[in-house]
Design a protein around this motif. Structure first.
Motif, PDB file in Angstrom:
ATOM      1  N   PHE A 202      22.272 -32.748 134.875  1.00 42.43           N
ATOM      2  CA  PHE A 202      21.810 -33.238 136.181  1.00 42.43           C
ATOM      3  C   PHE A 202      21.364 -32.053 137.032  1.00 42.43           C
ATOM      4  CE2 PHE A 202      22.132 -34.314 140.619  1.00 42.43           C
ATOM      5  CZ  PHE A 202      21.559 -35.573 140.672  1.00 42.43           C
ATOM      6  N   ASP A 203      20.185 -32.174 137.603  1.00 40.79           N
ATOM      7  CA  ASP A 203      19.629 -31.122 138.455  1.00 40.79           C
ATOM      8  C   ASP A 203      18.644 -31.790 139.399  1.00 40.79           C
ATOM      9  OD1 ASP A 203      18.210 -28.899 139.528  1.00 40.79           O
ATOM     10  OD2 ASP A 203      18.699 -27.703 137.757  1.00 40.79           O
ATOM     11  N   SER A 204      18.838 -31.633 140.693  1.00 38.28           N
ATOM     12  CA  SER A 204      17.943 -32.281 141.660  1.00 38.28           C
ATOM     13  C   SER A 204      16.497 -31.839 141.458  1.00 38.28           C
ATOM     14  CB  SER A 204      18.395 -31.972 143.093  1.00 38.28           C
ATOM     15  OG  SER A 204      18.381 -30.579 143.348  1.00 38.28           O
ATOM     16  N   ARG A 205      16.300 -30.647 140.896  1.00 39.08           N
ATOM     17  CA  ARG A 205      14.943 -30.152 140.655  1.00 39.08           C
ATOM     18  C   ARG A 205      14.216 -30.964 139.592  1.00 39.08           C
ATOM     19  NH1 ARG A 205      16.499 -23.980 139.641  1.00 39.08           N
ATOM     20  NH2 ARG A 205      17.984 -25.113 138.329  1.00 39.08           N
ATOM     21  N   ASN A 206      14.980 -31.646 138.725  1.00 36.88           N
ATOM     22  CA  ASN A 206      14.345 -32.531 137.745  1.00 36.88           C
ATOM     23  C   ASN A 206      13.576 -33.662 138.424  1.00 36.88           C
ATOM     24  OD1 ASN A 206      15.510 -31.039 135.686  1.00 36.88           O
ATOM     25  ND2 ASN A 206      17.240 -32.435 135.428  1.00 36.88           N
ATOM     26  N   TYR A 207      13.967 -33.958 139.666  1.00 34.76           N
ATOM     27  CA  TYR A 207      13.381 -35.074 140.407  1.00 34.76           C
ATOM     28  C   TYR A 207      12.504 -34.600 141.568  1.00 34.76           C
ATOM     29  CZ  TYR A 207      17.125 -37.145 137.745  1.00 34.76           C
ATOM     30  OH  TYR A 207      17.961 -37.501 136.709  1.00 34.76           O
ATOM     31  N   GLY A 208      12.194 -33.309 141.576  1.00 32.58           N
ATOM     32  CA  GLY A 208      11.279 -32.782 142.576  1.00 32.58           C
ATOM     33  C   GLY A 208      11.926 -32.296 143.853  1.00 32.58           C
ATOM     34  N   PHE A 209      13.274 -32.146 143.869  1.00 36.26           N
ATOM     35  CA  PHE A 209      13.985 -31.706 145.071  1.00 36.26           C
ATOM     36  C   PHE A 209      14.714 -30.400 144.787  1.00 36.26           C
ATOM     37  CE2 PHE A 209      13.564 -36.287 145.348  1.00 36.26           C
ATOM     38  CZ  PHE A 209      13.116 -36.473 146.653  1.00 36.26           C
ATOM     39  N   GLU A 210      14.539 -29.421 145.666  1.00 42.83           N
ATOM     40  CA  GLU A 210      15.157 -28.121 145.476  1.00 42.83           C
ATOM     41  C   GLU A 210      16.673 -28.197 145.588  1.00 42.83           C
ATOM     42  OE1 GLU A 210      15.277 -24.233 144.429  1.00 42.83           O
ATOM     43  OE2 GLU A 210      13.503 -25.537 144.472  1.00 42.83           O
ATOM     44  N   LYS A 211      17.178 -29.129 146.436  1.00 43.13           N
ATOM     45  CA  LYS A 211      18.612 -29.282 146.653  1.00 43.13           C
ATOM     46  C   LYS A 211      19.018 -30.751 146.545  1.00 43.13           C
ATOM     47  CE  LYS A 211      19.301 -24.889 147.768  1.00 43.13           C
ATOM     48  NZ  LYS A 211      20.137 -23.986 146.947  1.00 43.13           N
ATOM     49  N   LEU A 212      20.338 -30.966 146.408  1.00 43.21           N
ATOM     50  CA  LEU A 212      20.857 -32.320 146.272  1.00 43.21           C
ATOM     51  C   LEU A 212      20.735 -33.113 147.569  1.00 43.21           C
ATOM     52  CD1 LEU A 212      22.333 -34.436 144.544  1.00 43.21           C
ATOM     53  CD2 LEU A 212      24.495 -33.362 145.218  1.00 43.21           C
ATOM     54  N   THR A 213      20.912 -32.454 148.718  1.00 40.63           N
ATOM     55  CA  THR A 213      20.894 -33.162 150.004  1.00 40.63           C
ATOM     56  C   THR A 213      19.595 -33.920 150.239  1.00 40.63           C
ATOM     57  OG1 THR A 213      22.415 -31.548 150.957  1.00 40.63           O
ATOM     58  CG2 THR A 213      21.197 -32.933 152.495  1.00 40.63           C
ATOM     59  N   PRO A 214      18.416 -33.275 150.147  1.00 42.77           N
ATOM     60  CA  PRO A 214      17.186 -34.045 150.355  1.00 42.77           C
ATOM     61  C   PRO A 214      16.956 -35.136 149.315  1.00 42.77           C
ATOM     62  CG  PRO A 214      16.689 -31.801 149.626  1.00 42.77           C
ATOM     63  CD  PRO A 214      18.137 -31.833 149.963  1.00 42.77           C
ATOM     64  N   MET A 215      17.461 -34.924 148.105  1.00 42.03           N
ATOM     65  CA  MET A 215      17.336 -35.962 147.081  1.00 42.03           C
ATOM     66  C   MET A 215      18.102 -37.212 147.496  1.00 42.03           C
ATOM     67  SD  MET A 215      18.485 -35.862 143.063  1.00 42.03           S
ATOM     68  CE  MET A 215      18.512 -37.389 142.100  1.00 42.03           C
ATOM     69  N   ILE A 216      19.359 -37.011 147.962  1.00 39.17           N
ATOM     70  CA  ILE A 216      20.184 -38.140 148.386  1.00 39.17           C
ATOM     71  C   ILE A 216      19.567 -38.830 149.597  1.00 39.17           C
ATOM     72  CG2 ILE A 216      22.410 -38.738 149.424  1.00 39.17           C
ATOM     73  CD1 ILE A 216      23.734 -36.776 147.548  1.00 39.17           C
ATOM     74  N   LYS A 217      19.033 -38.040 150.525  1.00 34.75           N
ATOM     75  CA  LYS A 217      18.389 -38.619 151.702  1.00 34.75           C
ATOM     76  C   LYS A 217      17.212 -39.498 151.319  1.00 34.75           C
ATOM     77  CE  LYS A 217      19.511 -35.176 155.279  1.00 34.75           C
ATOM     78  NZ  LYS A 217      18.944 -34.137 156.176  1.00 34.75           N
ATOM     79  N   SER A 218      16.452 -39.071 150.320  1.00 34.39           N
ATOM     80  CA  SER A 218      15.241 -39.795 149.928  1.00 34.39           C
ATOM     81  C   SER A 218      15.532 -41.166 149.331  1.00 34.39           C
ATOM     82  CB  SER A 218      14.445 -38.963 148.913  1.00 34.39           C
ATOM     83  OG  SER A 218      15.065 -38.971 147.632  1.00 34.39           O
ATOM     84  N   ILE A 219      16.731 -41.341 148.798  1.00 32.14           N
ATOM     85  CA  ILE A 219      17.078 -42.604 148.136  1.00 32.14           C
ATOM     86  C   ILE A 219      17.188 -43.741 149.147  1.00 32.14           C
ATOM     87  CG2 ILE A 219      18.859 -43.779 146.767  1.00 32.14           C
ATOM     88  CD1 ILE A 219      19.434 -41.041 145.453  1.00 32.14           C
ATOM     89  N   GLY A 220      17.733 -43.435 150.341  1.00 30.40           N
ATOM     90  CA  GLY A 220      17.764 -44.420 151.416  1.00 30.40           C
ATOM     91  C   GLY A 220      19.000 -45.291 151.488  1.00 30.40           C
ATOM     92  N   VAL A 221      19.910 -45.174 150.536  1.00 34.03           N
ATOM     93  CA  VAL A 221      21.106 -46.025 150.556  1.00 34.03           C
ATOM     94  C   VAL A 221      22.359 -45.239 150.951  1.00 34.03           C
ATOM     95  CG1 VAL A 221      20.146 -47.585 148.819  1.00 34.03           C
ATOM     96  CG2 VAL A 221      21.588 -45.678 148.090  1.00 34.03           C
ATOM     97  N   PHE A 222      22.181 -43.941 151.227  1.00 31.35           N
ATOM     98  CA  PHE A 222      23.307 -43.100 151.618  1.00 31.35           C
ATOM     99  C   PHE A 222      23.046 -42.504 152.999  1.00 31.35           C
ATOM    100  CE2 PHE A 222      22.877 -42.756 146.957  1.00 31.35           C
ATOM    101  CZ  PHE A 222      24.095 -43.298 146.577  1.00 31.35           C
ATOM    102  N   GLU A 223      24.113 -42.196 153.712  1.00 33.43           N
ATOM    103  CA  GLU A 223      23.968 -41.515 154.990  1.00 33.43           C
ATOM    104  C   GLU A 223      24.646 -40.155 154.929  1.00 33.43           C
ATOM    105  OE1 GLU A 223      26.125 -43.242 158.350  1.00 33.43           O
ATOM    106  OE2 GLU A 223      27.019 -44.712 156.978  1.00 33.43           O
ATOM    107  N   ILE A 224      24.053 -39.198 155.631  1.00 36.47           N
ATOM    108  CA  ILE A 224      24.507 -37.815 155.631  1.00 36.47           C
ATOM    109  C   ILE A 224      25.051 -37.469 157.013  1.00 36.47           C
ATOM    110  CG2 ILE A 224      23.811 -35.414 155.348  1.00 36.47           C
ATOM    111  CD1 ILE A 224      23.599 -36.827 152.744  1.00 36.47           C
TER     112      ILE A 224
END
Length: 244
Positions: A202-224
């Motif tokens: 698992f690596d957030s970069r596999n999905y186009g995100f440098e870090k995990l935080t922006p990846m989670i934000k992009s999903i829309g079902v989690f709050e930070i």
């Protein structure tokens, strides 16, 4: 990861492309100090010529291994024997095994049993048994993507990464649930560590995100939520699933 630990980098020259060696070494440096760097192969073969200048530029020591029999088993055996010698020499705290070959699965498992950190680097074609035998596995394709010219079009970048599916969303959600307090909040650093244990590649970069935080934000079902940290100027980041 502790950047002060010493890491032995062992590269399967018969099984890894020579491109992006610089990016590969920069990636390894994030996890520790690569104090020992060796690459294995039959250097009498024309196919390994591309490596020669790169070895000098990156201070990687070539290990000659003649192919006594058909196939690449000789190279694999040399790497495995050297790895065990290095393990018993007590000069490193971890290993980086660079190969897309499942033949190193048992070696990765044995090194981890001895308390070593084991990082794997290989292509996306790498068999899953080798991936899960490592503490973390990094795809060369991601390092290649990161090194591409920034003038690449948005479309070409988007097509080079994986899409976030329900599988990834469920992995993040279950990891949050495993660590959350009574209000559903979990420290993002712990969540990331648990996700890595559950899925080694698992690596957030596999999905186009440098870090995990922006990846989670992009999903829309989690709050930070960011919270003050009494021990540092850096804020603590917590995450939870959005309430209905």
């Amino acid at each position: 990861m502790n950047e002060n630990i010493n890491i032995a980098v062992l590269i399967d020259g018969d099984n890894i492309p020579s491109a992006n060696v610089k990016e590969m070494m920069e990636e390894i440096a994030k996890y520790g100090n690569p104090t020992l760097k060796r690459i294995y192969g039959d250097w009498t073969r024309p196919g390994l010529n591309k490596w020669k200048n790169l070895l000098l530029e990156n201070a990687i020591t070539p290990i000659q291994q003649y192919g006594y029999t058909t196939g690449k088993n000789a190279t694999d055996s040399a790497m495995i024997i050297d790895a065990m010698d290095i393990l018993y020499s007590d000069i490193v705290d971890g290993f980086c095994l660079v190969s897309s070959d499942s033949d190193f699965t048992k070696l990765a498992t044995r090194l981890r049993e001895a308390g070593m950190l084991v990082i794997g680097i290989g292509e996306k074609k790498t068999p899953n048994p080798f991936i899960v035998a490592c503490d973390k596995f990094i795809y060369i394709e991601i390092l290649k993507k990161l090194s591409e010219d920034k003038t690449d079009t948005k479309e070409s970048i988007e097509t080079s990464v994986d899409k976030i599916t329900n599988k990834e969303i469920n992995l993040i959600s279950s990891s949050i649930n495993d660590l959350s307090d009574e209000e559903g909040w979990a420290f993002l650093g712990d969540v990331g560590s648990l996700i890595q244990k559950k899925r080694r590649n698992f690596d957030s970069r596999n999905y186009g995100f440098e870090k995990l935080t922006p990846m989670i934000k992009s999903i829309g079902v989690f709050e930070i939520e960011q919270r003050e940290n009494s021990k540092s100027r850096h804020k603590l980041i917590f995450v939870r699933k959005k309430k209905p």
